[in-house]
Design an enzyme around this catalytic site. Structure first.
Site, PDB file in Angstrom:
ATOM      1  N   ASP A 167     104.493-128.094  37.525  1.00  0.00           N
ATOM      2  CA  ASP A 167     103.825-126.559  37.652  1.00  0.00           C
ATOM      3  C   ASP A 167     104.118-125.927  36.045  1.00  0.00           C
ATOM      4  O   ASP A 167     104.780-124.676  36.122  1.00  0.00           O
ATOM      5  CB  ASP A 167     104.981-125.820  38.784  1.00  0.00           C
ATOM      6  CG  ASP A 167     103.434-124.031  38.791  1.00  0.00           C
ATOM      7  OD1 ASP A 167     102.866-124.290  38.609  1.00  0.00           O
ATOM      8  OD2 ASP A 167     104.156-123.544  39.729  1.00  0.00           O
TER       9      ASP A 167
ATOM     10  N   GLY B  65     109.002-116.971  47.045  1.00  0.00           N
ATOM     11  CA  GLY B  65     107.799-117.981  46.810  1.00  0.00           C
ATOM     12  C   GLY B  65     107.229-118.430  48.211  1.00  0.00           C
ATOM     13  O   GLY B  65     107.692-118.285  49.158  1.00  0.00           O
TER      14      GLY B  65
ATOM     15  N   GLU C 223     107.628-121.378  49.317  1.00  0.00           N
ATOM     16  CA  GLU C 223     108.507-122.605  49.647  1.00  0.00           C
ATOM     17  C   GLU C 223     110.023-121.913  50.347  1.00  0.00           C
ATOM     18  O   GLU C 223     110.293-122.171  51.027  1.00  0.00           O
ATOM     19  CB  GLU C 223     108.743-124.071  48.778  1.00  0.00           C
ATOM     20  CG  GLU C 223     107.869-124.961  49.007  1.00  0.00           C
ATOM     21  CD  GLU C 223     108.795-126.051  48.279  1.00  0.00           C
ATOM     22  OE1 GLU C 223     109.147-126.484  48.628  1.00  0.00           O
ATOM     23  OE2 GLU C 223     108.179-126.216  47.040  1.00  0.00           O
TER      24      GLU C 223
END
Lengths: 194, 321
Positions: free
Chosen positions: A112, A7, A9
């Site tokens: 999210d 991802g 992060e």
């Protein structure tokens, strides 16, 4: 250890530990930001996500179980199933709404809440990736979770989602009221979510 | 087509002249920012006083007479009402005299268009950062889609407000950047929510530290924190869209530190990074002329009587040509 996802992060690895399938989420250093800020963000976020996961376990939310925490690393249980955004059948959105209601009851917001972060596992629905989650009583942030789902699904699914959400969410009425206020704000009138 | 474009949405009154996408002139005059920031009516007065001069400078630079101009473009919005009106009225006056067509241009879309042209990018992910705007955008069909944006103020406005509050002169980003070179990091609020972000908490906290912390440290930390926020949100959008091009535009895109950070981030994902020369990142008339020409060639002009301004003309409603 096998890399299964990357991802913005973190890198997500899968490994077998003592015969058990474990997911390892490692927050990566970002060279574009200064070292101090980078370390601080990765540390606080890892710690916060661990706290959120352990709180959700106590609330009985269907989420990955926290198995261990490192400085920038989380060890969590694997959730078997299919990502809702890739599931073509008729999903039980009422059950998904119930999950969000339970999360919000614990004063946690997901941050999210889209079909990409819901897993259908048998008849149950699991919420995953609490990387952007926070502990907060903020009605605004809770409404933002609902809004993200509203923009990601069709009207009928959303209606069932709200039914489930209201049945569990203690502050559902307040959250939905704020949601309609958010939608009226000028800046976002023409905004659609990706 | 020889097109003259007028930009007047904020502190800059700019006039550009373009022919077949080539920039023949790009002249401007700027309102001098005082400790009160931008007072719209005062800025508009200054624009009125400077308009004729900037137009003649642009014409002489291009070696043209006003009668040579075949089309006019002006910034319809977004921007400050009184300032936009000066551009609108000037455009109408010229168009009326010459009997030529008018194109109403979206300010943000013009920044992107000129940046795409200068960097030779096809379909980039865009970070548009200026005083009033901070958005992450990608073209979807014929309009830009906003993937992420500020929840409160634009990053440029935030940095300028900070500079004014702590007494820097001139109170804008490049002064903050200069002080930042000698600074050390102090922890400040960092607010990113997915692909969106917010700056007021950062601003308030930095101002509260005035007197208690070194100016250099505050400048360094506010800049590093704000730009890291923008980079993180943009990185998320880059991965979501899978785009292999990233560009930054708008006034704040002139920051070499922001350019450096975005460059590192893009490279780590194998994406090409680019930005236009400062002349085009600052508000300018050339970008308006550039888009206006493309619009007029495609018959997307607006009759004089229907030309207006719109302070909140969002970029996702502007048709991209």
């Amino acid at each position: 250890m096998r890399l299964i996802d990357e991802g913005a992060e973190a890198k997500i690895f899968e490994a077998k530990v003592l015969g058990m399938q474990v997911i390892i989420k490692e927050r990566q250093a970002k060279r574009y930001r200064i070292g101090q800020l980078d370390t601080e963000l990765r540390e606080t976020r890892t710690r916060r996500e661990a706290k959120v996961l352990s709180a959700l376990g106590k609330l009985g939310v269907n989420s990955p179980k926290l198995l261990g925490v490192g400085r920038f690393t989380l060890y969590i249980s694997a959730v078997k199933g299919k990502m809702l955004s890739k599931y073509s059948g008729r999903a039980n959105f009422s059950k998904i709404g119930e999950q969000l209601g339970m999360i919000h009851n614990g004063d946690v917001v997901h941050g999210d809440f889209t079909p990409a972060n819901i897993m259908k596992s048998g008849k149950d629905y699991y919420v995953i990736d609490f990387g952007l989650a926070e502990f907060t009583r903020s009605v605004e942030d809770k409404a933002t979770d609902v809004l993200l789902m509203k923009r990601s699904v069709d009207a009928a699914s959303y209606k069932r989602f709200i039914k489930g959400y209201t049945s569990k969410g203690a502050v559902a009425k307040e959250v939905l009221k704020r949601l309609s206020e958010i939608e009226k704000r000028g800046r976002y009138q023409t905004r659609t979510v990706a | 087509m020889l097109v003259l474009g007028i930009e007047s949405s904020a502190h800059t009154f700019g006039v550009g002249i373009v022919e077949r996408g080539r920039i023949l002139a790009n002249e401007k005059s700027m309102y001098k920012i005082t400790d009160k920031g931008l007072v719209p009516s005062k800025v508009a007065e200054t624009h009125i006083a400077n308009a004729a001069d900037v137009i003649s400078r642009a014409l002489s630079k291009a070696g043209l007479k006003i009668g040579d101009i075949e089309g006019i473009g002006y910034t319809k919005g977004p921007g400050m009402g009184p300032c936009l009106q000066v551009g609108e009225i000037t455009a109408k006056a010229i168009a009326n005299r010459l009997g030529c067509n008018i194109a109403q241009v979206n300010h943000g879309a013009a920044h992107i268009a000129i940046t795409k042209a200068m960097t030779k990018m096809q379909d980039p992910l865009v970070l548009y950062v200026s005083g009033g705007n901070s958005q992450i955008l990608r073209l979807a069909g014929s309009t830009y889609k906003v993937l992420g944006e500020t929840f409160d103020m634009g990053v440029g406005n935030m940095i300028d407000s900070f500079a004014r509050e702590i007494g820097l002169n001139p109170a804008w980003g490049s002064t903050v950047a200069k002080y930042a070179q000698q600074g050390r990091y102090i922890k400040l609020p960092y607010t990113v929510k997915g692909m969106d972000f917010a700056f007021t908490g950062l601003l308030t906290s930095a101002i509260k530290l005035k007197g208690g912390a070194k100016v250099e440290d505050l400048c360094y930390s506010i800049q590093e924190t704000a730009f890291a926020m923008l980079c993180e949100a943009t990185e998320r959008a880059l991965l979501l869209t899978g785009s292999d091009e990233l560009c930054v535009c708008g006034g704040v895109a002139q920051s070499t530190r922001l350019q450096e950070m975005l460059g590192i981030m893009a490279k780590s994902h194998g994406a090409r990074f680019g930005c236009a020369a400062n002349e085009f990142n600052a508000d300018n008339g050339a970008m308006i002329a550039y888009v206006a020409e493309r619009m007029l060639v495609k018959g997307l002009g607006t009759p004089l009587a229907k030309c207006t301004i719109e302070q909140r003309y969002r970029i996702d409603r502007a048709v991209v040509v």
